[in-house]
Write a protein that holds these residues in place. Structure first.
Motif, mmCIF file in Angstrom:
data_model
loop_
_atom_site.group_PDB
_atom_site.id
_atom_site.type_symbol
_atom_site.label_atom_id
_atom_site.label_comp_id
_atom_site.label_asym_id
_atom_site.label_seq_id
_atom_site.Cartn_x
_atom_site.Cartn_y
_atom_site.Cartn_z
ATOM 1 N N GLY A 67 52.516 94.712 39.549
ATOM 2 C CA GLY A 67 52.508 96.304 39.707
ATOM 3 C C GLY A 67 51.341 97.309 39.943
ATOM 4 N N ILE A 68 50.115 96.748 39.273
ATOM 5 C CA ILE A 68 49.017 97.368 39.347
ATOM 6 C C ILE A 68 48.463 97.246 40.732
ATOM 7 C CG2 ILE A 68 46.552 97.278 38.492
ATOM 8 C CD1 ILE A 68 47.277 96.178 35.810
ATOM 9 N N GLY A 69 48.525 96.028 41.249
ATOM 10 C CA GLY A 69 48.022 95.570 42.600
ATOM 11 C C GLY A 69 48.783 96.565 43.706
ATOM 12 N N HIS A 70 49.950 96.659 43.463
ATOM 13 C CA HIS A 70 50.870 97.158 44.453
ATOM 14 C C HIS A 70 51.038 98.493 44.451
ATOM 15 C CE1 HIS A 70 54.872 97.556 46.913
ATOM 16 N NE2 HIS A 70 53.880 96.763 47.512
ATOM 17 N N GLU A 71 50.939 99.327 43.217
ATOM 18 C CA GLU A 71 51.087 100.687 42.875
ATOM 19 C C GLU A 71 49.716 101.455 43.402
ATOM 20 O OE1 GLU A 71 51.183 104.750 41.682
ATOM 21 O OE2 GLU A 71 50.019 102.943 40.531
ATOM 22 N N ARG A 72 48.484 100.520 42.695
ATOM 23 C CA ARG A 72 47.281 101.448 42.694
ATOM 24 C C ARG A 72 46.591 100.815 44.134
ATOM 25 N NH1 ARG A 72 46.291 105.668 39.625
ATOM 26 N NH2 ARG A 72 48.454 105.574 39.986
ATOM 27 N N PHE A 73 47.277 99.660 44.569
ATOM 28 C CA PHE A 73 46.899 99.562 46.055
ATOM 29 C C PHE A 73 45.533 98.919 46.175
ATOM 30 C CE2 PHE A 73 47.087 100.630 50.749
ATOM 31 C CZ PHE A 73 47.967 99.262 50.935
ATOM 32 N N SER A 75 42.372 95.685 45.022
ATOM 33 C CA SER A 75 42.000 94.470 44.097
ATOM 34 C C SER A 75 41.813 94.912 42.526
ATOM 35 C CB SER A 75 40.923 93.999 44.773
ATOM 36 O OG SER A 75 39.783 94.675 44.762
ATOM 37 N N ALA A 76 41.769 93.921 41.847
ATOM 38 C CA ALA A 76 41.612 94.323 40.447
ATOM 39 C C ALA A 76 40.510 95.668 40.162
ATOM 40 C CB ALA A 76 41.171 93.232 39.383
ATOM 41 N N PRO A 77 39.157 95.555 40.650
ATOM 42 C CA PRO A 77 38.266 96.278 40.277
ATOM 43 C C PRO A 77 38.712 97.780 40.798
ATOM 44 C CG PRO A 77 37.121 94.537 41.252
ATOM 45 C CD PRO A 77 38.657 94.394 41.512
ATOM 46 N N LEU A 78 39.213 97.761 42.303
ATOM 47 C CA LEU A 78 39.706 99.146 42.540
ATOM 48 C C LEU A 78 40.799 99.631 41.956
ATOM 49 C CD1 LEU A 78 39.155 101.304 44.883
ATOM 50 C CD2 LEU A 78 40.734 99.927 46.437
ATOM 51 N N ALA A 79 41.722 98.814 41.801
ATOM 52 C CA ALA A 79 43.135 99.122 40.848
ATOM 53 C C ALA A 79 42.621 99.926 39.661
ATOM 54 C CB ALA A 79 43.827 98.154 40.834
ATOM 55 N N MET A 244 46.547 87.782 40.883
ATOM 56 C CA MET A 244 47.887 88.378 41.269
ATOM 57 C C MET A 244 47.810 89.821 41.708
ATOM 58 S SD MET A 244 49.715 85.823 41.278
ATOM 59 C CE MET A 244 50.155 83.975 40.650
ATOM 60 N N ILE A 245 46.767 90.694 41.070
ATOM 61 C CA ILE A 245 46.605 91.966 41.378
ATOM 62 C C ILE A 245 46.139 92.079 42.923
ATOM 63 C CG2 ILE A 245 45.108 94.051 41.039
ATOM 64 C CD1 ILE A 245 45.201 93.240 38.005
ATOM 65 N N ALA A 246 45.277 91.303 43.334
ATOM 66 C CA ALA A 246 44.823 91.284 44.697
ATOM 67 C C ALA A 246 45.830 90.829 45.685
ATOM 68 C CB ALA A 246 43.556 90.371 44.784
ATOM 69 N N TYR A 247 46.535 89.622 45.338
ATOM 70 C CA TYR A 247 47.602 89.355 46.248
ATOM 71 C C TYR A 247 48.593 90.395 46.499
ATOM 72 C CZ TYR A 247 46.017 84.356 46.864
ATOM 73 O OH TYR A 247 45.513 83.080 47.176
ATOM 74 N N ALA A 248 48.953 91.030 45.375
ATOM 75 C CA ALA A 248 50.175 92.331 45.337
ATOM 76 C C ALA A 248 49.418 93.239 46.242
ATOM 77 C CB ALA A 248 50.410 92.663 43.967
ATOM 78 N N SER A 249 48.242 93.541 46.323
ATOM 79 C CA SER A 249 47.640 94.716 47.036
ATOM 80 C C SER A 249 47.851 94.498 48.484
ATOM 81 C CB SER A 249 46.480 94.893 46.610
ATOM 82 O OG SER A 249 45.420 94.026 47.180
ATOM 83 N N TYR A 250 48.068 93.202 48.966
ATOM 84 C CA TYR A 250 48.264 93.048 50.353
ATOM 85 C C TYR A 250 49.643 93.245 50.839
ATOM 86 C CZ TYR A 250 43.612 91.036 49.762
ATOM 87 O OH TYR A 250 42.432 90.815 49.618
ATOM 88 N N MET A 251 50.701 93.597 49.746
ATOM 89 C CA MET A 251 52.082 93.448 49.996
ATOM 90 C C MET A 251 52.197 94.860 50.555
ATOM 91 S SD MET A 251 54.231 91.210 50.299
ATOM 92 C CE MET A 251 55.509 91.653 50.869
ATOM 93 N N GLU A 344 39.689 84.404 46.937
ATOM 94 C CA GLU A 344 40.218 85.483 47.408
ATOM 95 C C GLU A 344 39.967 86.789 46.499
ATOM 96 O OE1 GLU A 344 40.675 86.480 50.466
ATOM 97 O OE2 GLU A 344 41.572 88.322 50.260
ATOM 98 N N ALA A 345 40.116 86.391 45.315
ATOM 99 C CA ALA A 345 39.946 87.532 44.227
ATOM 100 C C ALA A 345 38.417 88.241 44.269
ATOM 101 C CB ALA A 345 40.496 87.122 42.861
ATOM 102 N N PHE A 346 37.676 87.409 44.435
ATOM 103 C CA PHE A 346 36.196 87.828 44.711
ATOM 104 C C PHE A 346 36.017 88.664 45.844
ATOM 105 C CE2 PHE A 346 35.142 84.342 41.747
ATOM 106 C CZ PHE A 346 34.037 84.903 41.165
ATOM 107 N N VAL A 347 36.543 87.971 46.992
ATOM 108 C CA VAL A 347 36.306 88.637 48.080
ATOM 109 C C VAL A 347 36.732 90.128 48.128
ATOM 110 C CG1 VAL A 347 36.931 88.507 50.814
ATOM 111 C CG2 VAL A 347 36.014 86.609 49.511
ATOM 112 N N SER A 348 38.110 90.089 47.732
ATOM 113 C CA SER A 348 38.769 91.404 47.890
ATOM 114 C C SER A 348 38.059 92.460 46.838
ATOM 115 C CB SER A 348 40.545 91.323 47.608
ATOM 116 O OG SER A 348 40.532 90.850 46.347
#
Ligand code: PHE
Ligand code: NA
Length: 458
Positions: A67-73, A75-79, A244-251, A344-348
């Motif tokens: 939810g955090i990754g998808h709604e805030r759109f 990766s974790a630091p940006l979200a 999981m935050i980063a992966y969800a942000s790509y949805m 990928e979590a780092f990269v994003s």
């Protein structure tokens, strides 16, 4: 592939996203940790705390991270920055502390699996896999500071692991991670089914399976059994890392996120349960074949994969090499699909913050990962591995999960996330979910942390 409207990397399909999330979740821990935990903590009875932990912590928190990754759109630091700039650090620190440690040792263990894949073909460990692993292969010393020489076979395999990580990450989200998981996950399932059915046909298999699952309900009154169940759920679902935050942000926008979280969680636990049959069937065979009590052949984690299994593989005679190759290939595949999720979590995270291009970033991170992983190829490597593993598992993930719950539950309107999830998902979350995130999880997680600290200090 980037979305035309948002410019953000996207998955090509929801199936691809779910497979990638399952790829991250299903890892070495499912194969060598879950079955042992079950056996140790009451057999079939352990499934009760495990299921309760899955339902009260694993699934609600996975839904939260999706939810955090998808709604805030982001990766974790940006979200977390978009939740409040004050919380941005919460996205960074798991990346810098926990994940860095994990990806380094995780890759080193995958490298060992690749070496063992080759050793399997000739059963190179001989009659004494224990001494082969510790003395010939790792040449472990007694102090982590006695670095000693770098082991060549490990070094080469480590290089292979990082080159594979690099190729997948550089290709990006759709053509890299998604494609890799579309190949790896079906392959892993086939390998695991083959290993499980094969193991179940061996003489003595049922002795092992019954030790794995025969319930001992008296264990349920031991608080440590519950702590183990909650601890395992975090690690197994890759929670508290920001992955999981980063992966969800790509949805893309329209996607059933709540449903995806549940599918991911159930597939991960189902895989653990399944592979446990294989693990214990083979241990049962070894126990019967050697006339040794089952409890004397059971081992967990590294001991299971690199000592007990090689021993059992030798006992299979001419079929041994094939079995060994299948087993170590399955570990390698499960491991790589998890290690790429960490990278990928780092990269994003870095890509979202600084305008550095992905190719450069992936190259730098993989070089750094390879260089950092060298410590685990030295003679002191195994000792370092235990130290890092201990802190990550017992503290890193749980503290991160706790802070996520507090940040979203108490310093943000959690209903923003819940309403968003309900808008895009078929499955509707009730206010019970808010309660879990705000109260139940922080309480459980604090109890676990305090318990760990006390055990450490007393
Ligand atoms: N979920 C993986 C396992 O069970 C471990 C892991 C955690 C992998 C975090 C990547 C990131 O083995
Ligand atoms: Na897992």
């Amino acid at each position: 592939m980037k979305s035309e409207t948002t410019g953000r990397n996207t998955w090509k399909s929801r199936t691809g996203f779910i497979l990638a999330a399952i790829g991250s979740a299903v890892g070495l821990g499912n194969i060598w940790r879950f079955s042992y935990l079950t056996y140790e903590n009451g057999g079939g009875a352990f499934l009760i705390p495990y299921l309760i932990a899955l339902l009260t912590a694993g699934i609600p928190l996975l839904i939260l991270e999706f939810g955090i990754g998808h709604e805030r759109f982001g990766s974790a630091p940006l979200a977390f920055h978009k939740i409040s700039p004050r919380w941005e650090w919460l996205g960074w620190w798991p990346l810098l502390f926990t994940m860095f440690g994990i990806v380094l040792y995780y890759s080193a263990v995958i490298a060992w699996c690749i070496d063992y894949l080759f050793f399997s073909t000739t059963l190179a460990w001989g009659d004494d896999p224990n001494s082969f692993f510790f003395n010939s292969f790792l040449q472990v010393t007694s102090s982590p500071f006695e670095i000693g020489a770098i082991r060549m076979p490990i070094l080469i395999a480590l290089l292979v692991v990082w080159v594979v990580n690099w190729i997948i990450i550089v290709r990006g989200v759709g053509p890299g991670i998604e494609l890799a998981n579309k190949i790896f996950m079906p392959l892993l399932l086939i390998l695991t089914l083959a290993l499980v059915f094969w193991s179940l046909t061996l003489e003595g298999a049922m002795v092992g399976v019954s030790a794995y699952l025969t319930p001992d309900f008296s264990k349920l009154s031991d608080p440590m059994v519950w702590v183990s169940a909650y601890g395992q759920i975090f690690f197994t679902l890759s929670l508290g890392f920001g992955i999981m935050i980063a992966y969800a942000s790509y949805m893309p926008y329209e996607s059933n996120m709540t449903g995806s979280a549940i599918i991911t969680a159930l597939a991960n636990s189902g895989f653990s349960l399944l592979s446990g049959f294989g693990v214990f069937a083979l241990l049962g065979f070894m126990s019967a074949n050697q006339g040794i009590a089952l409890e004397d052949v059971v081992q967990e984690s590294i001991g299971l994969a690199f000592v007990a299994y090689p021993k059992a593989i030798s006992l299979l005679g001419t079929a041994g090499p094939l079995f060994g190759v299948l087993f170590f290939l399955s570990l390698t595949v499960a491991g790589i699909s998890s290690s790429i999720s960490i990278v990928e979590a780092f990269v994003s995270g870095i890509e979202d913050k600084f305008a550095i291009n992905r190719e450069l970033l992936a190259t730098l991170l993989c070089l750094l990962g390879f260089a950092g992983g060298l410590i685990f190829t030295t003679q002191g490597g195994l000792l370092w591995l235990d130290i890092v593993d201990h802190f990550i598992n017992n503290y890193g993930l749980i503290v991160a999960g706790l802070l996520e719950c507090l940040a979203v539950g108490w310093f943000f309107k959690i209903d923003i996330i819940r309403n968003h999830l309900n808008k895009v998902s078929k499955l509707q979350l009730g206010t019970w979910w808010n309660w879990i995130i705000k109260f139940a999880l922080p309480i459980f997680l604090s109890i676990i942390l305090v318990n760990q600290l006390f055990r450490e200090l007393l």
